[in-house]
Design a protein around this motif. Sequence first.
Motif, PDB file in Angstrom:
ATOM      1  N   ASP A   1      20.338  19.186  96.071  1.00 52.20           N
ATOM      2  CA  ASP A   1      20.122  18.052  96.955  1.00 52.20           C
ATOM      3  C   ASP A   1      20.018  16.769  96.139  1.00 52.20           C
ATOM      4  OD1 ASP A   1      17.569  18.027  95.841  1.00 52.20           O
ATOM      5  OD2 ASP A   1      16.510  18.171  97.744  1.00 52.20           O
ATOM      6  N   TYR A   2      19.643  15.676  96.800  1.00 55.90           N
ATOM      7  CA  TYR A   2      19.510  14.381  96.130  1.00 55.90           C
ATOM      8  C   TYR A   2      18.557  14.446  94.953  1.00 55.90           C
ATOM      9  CZ  TYR A   2      18.338   9.387  95.640  1.00 55.90           C
ATOM     10  OH  TYR A   2      18.114   8.124  95.157  1.00 55.90           O
ATOM     11  N   PHE A   3      17.494  15.224  95.081  1.00 53.55           N
ATOM     12  CA  PHE A   3      16.433  15.264  94.079  1.00 53.55           C
ATOM     13  C   PHE A   3      16.655  16.335  93.009  1.00 53.55           C
ATOM     14  CE2 PHE A   3      14.670  13.686  98.063  1.00 53.55           C
ATOM     15  CZ  PHE A   3      14.120  12.488  97.652  1.00 53.55           C
ATOM     16  N   GLY A   4      17.762  17.041  93.081  1.00 56.56           N
ATOM     17  CA  GLY A   4      18.031  18.092  92.112  1.00 56.56           C
ATOM     18  C   GLY A   4      17.517  19.457  92.515  1.00 56.56           C
ATOM     19  N   ARG A   5      16.931  19.566  93.707  1.00 59.90           N
ATOM     20  CA  ARG A   5      16.439  20.848  94.186  1.00 59.90           C
ATOM     21  C   ARG A   5      17.619  21.716  94.617  1.00 59.90           C
ATOM     22  NH1 ARG A   5      10.959  20.831  96.035  1.00 59.90           N
ATOM     23  NH2 ARG A   5      11.544  22.222  97.740  1.00 59.90           N
ATOM     24  N   PRO A   6      17.567  23.026  94.327  1.00 57.21           N
ATOM     25  CA  PRO A   6      18.698  23.891  94.699  1.00 57.21           C
ATOM     26  C   PRO A   6      18.860  23.994  96.202  1.00 57.21           C
ATOM     27  CG  PRO A   6      16.850  25.193  93.871  1.00 57.21           C
ATOM     28  CD  PRO A   6      16.510  23.762  93.602  1.00 57.21           C
ATOM     29  N   VAL A   7      20.098  24.034  96.638  1.00 57.83           N
ATOM     30  CA  VAL A   7      20.455  24.207  98.047  1.00 57.83           C
ATOM     31  C   VAL A   7      20.902  25.652  98.245  1.00 57.83           C
ATOM     32  CG1 VAL A   7      22.067  23.521  99.857  1.00 57.83           C
ATOM     33  CG2 VAL A   7      21.096  21.799  98.335  1.00 57.83           C
ATOM     34  N   PRO A   8      20.402  26.324  99.286  1.00 61.89           N
ATOM     35  CA  PRO A   8      20.782  27.720  99.484  1.00 61.89           C
ATOM     36  C   PRO A   8      22.294  27.893  99.625  1.00 61.89           C
ATOM     37  CG  PRO A   8      18.999  27.113 100.968  1.00 61.89           C
ATOM     38  CD  PRO A   8      19.461  25.856 100.324  1.00 61.89           C
ATOM     39  N   SER A   9      22.785  28.980  99.051  1.00 63.45           N
ATOM     40  CA  SER A   9      24.215  29.282  99.167  1.00 63.45           C
ATOM     41  C   SER A   9      24.488  30.403 100.157  1.00 63.45           C
ATOM     42  CB  SER A   9      24.787  29.679  97.801  1.00 63.45           C
ATOM     43  OG  SER A   9      24.106  30.818  97.289  1.00 63.45           O
ATOM     44  N   THR A  10      23.405  31.079 100.614  1.00 65.45           N
ATOM     45  CA  THR A  10      23.593  32.201 101.540  1.00 65.45           C
ATOM     46  C   THR A  10      22.729  32.095 102.789  1.00 65.45           C
ATOM     47  OG1 THR A  10      21.928  33.511 100.347  1.00 65.45           O
ATOM     48  CG2 THR A  10      24.236  33.765  99.667  1.00 65.45           C
ATOM     49  N   ALA A  11      21.925  31.038 102.891  1.00 66.26           N
ATOM     50  CA  ALA A  11      21.027  30.867 104.041  1.00 66.26           C
ATOM     51  C   ALA A  11      21.127  29.438 104.538  1.00 66.26           C
ATOM     52  CB  ALA A  11      19.588  31.182 103.630  1.00 66.26           C
ATOM     53  N   PRO A  12      20.733  29.193 105.801  1.00 59.00           N
ATOM     54  CA  PRO A  12      20.819  27.828 106.337  1.00 59.00           C
ATOM     55  C   PRO A  12      19.977  26.848 105.528  1.00 59.00           C
ATOM     56  CG  PRO A  12      20.529  29.399 108.118  1.00 59.00           C
ATOM     57  CD  PRO A  12      20.323  30.165 106.837  1.00 59.00           C
ATOM     58  N   PRO A  13      20.534  25.691 105.180  1.00 58.35           N
ATOM     59  CA  PRO A  13      19.801  24.692 104.409  1.00 58.35           C
ATOM     60  C   PRO A  13      18.982  23.785 105.320  1.00 58.35           C
ATOM     61  CG  PRO A  13      22.018  23.917 104.768  1.00 58.35           C
ATOM     62  CD  PRO A  13      21.932  25.282 105.413  1.00 58.35           C
ATOM     63  N   THR A  14      18.180  22.910 104.713  1.00 60.65           N
ATOM     64  CA  THR A  14      17.521  21.822 105.429  1.00 60.65           C
ATOM     65  C   THR A  14      18.563  20.764 105.798  1.00 60.65           C
ATOM     66  OG1 THR A  14      15.480  22.203 104.210  1.00 60.65           O
ATOM     67  CG2 THR A  14      15.718  20.055 105.254  1.00 60.65           C
ATOM     68  N   ARG A  15      18.407  20.173 106.947  1.00 66.10           N
ATOM     69  CA  ARG A  15      19.257  19.049 107.315  1.00 66.10           C
ATOM     70  C   ARG A  15      18.818  17.806 106.531  1.00 66.10           C
ATOM     71  NH1 ARG A  15      20.286  20.026 113.832  1.00 66.10           N
ATOM     72  NH2 ARG A  15      19.837  22.258 113.791  1.00 66.10           N
ATOM     73  N   GLY A  16      19.758  16.931 106.215  1.00 69.73           N
ATOM     74  CA  GLY A  16      19.446  15.706 105.496  1.00 69.73           C
ATOM     75  C   GLY A  16      19.592  15.846 103.995  1.00 69.73           C
ATOM     76  N   PHE A  17      19.167  14.796 103.281  1.00 66.56           N
ATOM     77  CA  PHE A  17      19.413  14.707 101.828  1.00 66.56           C
ATOM     78  C   PHE A  17      18.393  15.441 100.993  1.00 66.56           C
ATOM     79  CE2 PHE A  17      16.890  11.074  99.749  1.00 66.56           C
ATOM     80  CZ  PHE A  17      15.801  11.199 100.600  1.00 66.56           C
ATOM     81  N   HIS A  18      17.325  15.975 101.632  1.00 65.72           N
ATOM     82  CA  HIS A  18      16.224  16.610 100.915  1.00 65.72           C
ATOM     83  C   HIS A  18      16.148  18.075 101.314  1.00 65.72           C
ATOM     84  CE1 HIS A  18      11.596  17.272 100.795  1.00 65.72           C
ATOM     85  NE2 HIS A  18      12.141  17.679  99.663  1.00 65.72           N
ATOM     86  N   GLU A  19      16.304  18.966 100.357  1.00 63.60           N
ATOM     87  CA  GLU A  19      16.151  20.400 100.614  1.00 63.60           C
ATOM     88  C   GLU A  19      14.672  20.754 100.468  1.00 63.60           C
ATOM     89  OE1 GLU A  19      16.217  23.679 101.897  1.00 63.60           O
ATOM     90  OE2 GLU A  19      18.266  22.877 101.786  1.00 63.60           O
ATOM     91  N   ALA A  20      13.992  20.942 101.610  1.00 59.16           N
ATOM     92  CA  ALA A  20      12.533  21.080 101.624  1.00 59.16           C
ATOM     93  C   ALA A  20      12.053  22.523 101.569  1.00 59.16           C
ATOM     94  CB  ALA A  20      11.969  20.401 102.875  1.00 59.16           C
ATOM     95  N   GLN A  21      12.959  23.479 101.494  1.00 55.25           N
ATOM     96  CA  GLN A  21      12.512  24.879 101.456  1.00 55.25           C
ATOM     97  C   GLN A  21      11.995  25.237 100.063  1.00 55.25           C
ATOM     98  OE1 GLN A  21      14.993  27.651 104.056  1.00 55.25           O
ATOM     99  NE2 GLN A  21      16.488  26.054 103.579  1.00 55.25           N
TER     100      GLN A  21
END
Length: 520
Positions: free
Chosen positions: A500-520
């Motif tokens: 994401d914008y902050f360098g946090r990993p975005v899931p590749s096999t599960a639904p991500p957070t909407r928007g620029f911030h991956e909060a999971q």
Amino acid sequence: MAGAAALGLATSASAADYYVDAAAGSDANAGTSPAAAWKTLAKVNAKTFAAGDRILLHTDQTWVEQLKPKGSGVEGNPITIGNYGGGERKPVVDGRNVAGGGAGGAAVSLVNQSYWTISGLEVVNDNGTDNVVGSNRVGILVNNTSGTLKRGITITGNYVHDVNGCFNCNGANGQTNGGISVVADTMNGLGNGASSWKDVLITDNVVQDVGRTGINFDDYSTGFLFYFVSQDALSKNVSITHNRLKDIDSDGIILRGSKENLIEHNVIDGAGSVTASGSQPGTVGMFVAKTTNTLMQFNEVSGVQTHVVDGHGYDVDLFAVNTIVQHNYSHDNEGGFILLMGGLGSGSDATVRYNLSVNDGFAGDKGIVSLSSGLLNGSKIYNNTIYIKPGLNAPPIAQQGWSGDNNNSWWFRNNVVVNHGTGTWAFPRGSGTTIANNLIYGNHTAGEPADPQKITADPQMLAPSDDAPSGIGNVAGYGVAPTSPAVGTGALIPGNGGRDYFGRPVPSTAPPTRGFHEAQ
């Protein structure tokens, strides 16, 4: 200035350092030691330099003349312009007396040369006239009119300011003059691709109070006439990085006519302060056109003004193919966050993801996201966050300059739009449109798109401010809490870049957070 070895440069037995001292030097000297320094830049310009040579100007001194040395380096062993003396102020090259016109008019100029590094200078070029309609003026200009490929230009660590470039220019395109410009001219106007560049790096410069353009790369030889691009004729490997630009008369950064490009970690604070009747009126913070495979990331653009058209922070313009715009911050731009230019059968595959826009489009007549003059086929706009404060009439999305009838494929997915303003929406129509999994909160104005997976609940932003903070690292408040309805409800998008914008990993096999911030 550090020695060549400390700079990581190869050296040759014949390479020499040449010193220039405006106060204590003499052109009768050999120039090869501080005690035997030359005095004028005219003496420098009379010599043809060789690979590994260094031209060192004394700090805290000024030359009111053009610097235009000759010669070329070789790969791994460039010719370097730098400084010595350890003073508080970089050596000043003042081009006020340089004649303008054509592709000249530069304080520092290289023509048809390869493997040069220009570093550690302060460059000004203001001849004291109203030059909006006038002659070409540039701080640092590197031009290739040779009909051959030239290579290896690095422009780094310079302070370029107070350049009174033109908009309506005598013998030159106004967009090529201003602060720093690297140009490949056409051969007899035929655009045969012979004059091109490879491996150009413009980095870590400060450019301020210049016109028309802050930093420009332009290869005019990429095809016959304007409306055609030959991929084989494009320049290659152009990088514009870590530059700071402020108060630019028109466009901040332009990159045209190249492939395999990188534009990152630049800050643009204020552009589009001037326009002129009869000139191209549009201004954007940074744009690419006639490019292939460009990555535009980690930039901040603010304070771009609109003149008739545009006024956006970022622009993917005509004939741009495979452009990725990611992890950027856009705020307080009069036109909007991003313009995607279609039409004329041009361009394709623009990906706009994990960006933040705050209080853009405040003039109310452009879109924060503008789909202009047609649609770039394959455009994917996903996982961006848009924040609009109360009192703004900013359209979140607008299609402009065309009917809106469209069957090209494009997405608007996984975005978070917090709309406290009154601007309306305008989307293209047609079978190619995919609008899904967006969160739209606040005022639900006319034209808001249907979206079967739309969420309209509060996204629970952490600490949003109606006043956009300056600094690309100061935007965490527009992220969302772990309890946000945006979390884990986005559409899974293959090839999402992985972060994401902050360098946090975005899931590749599960639904991500909407928007620029991956909060999971």
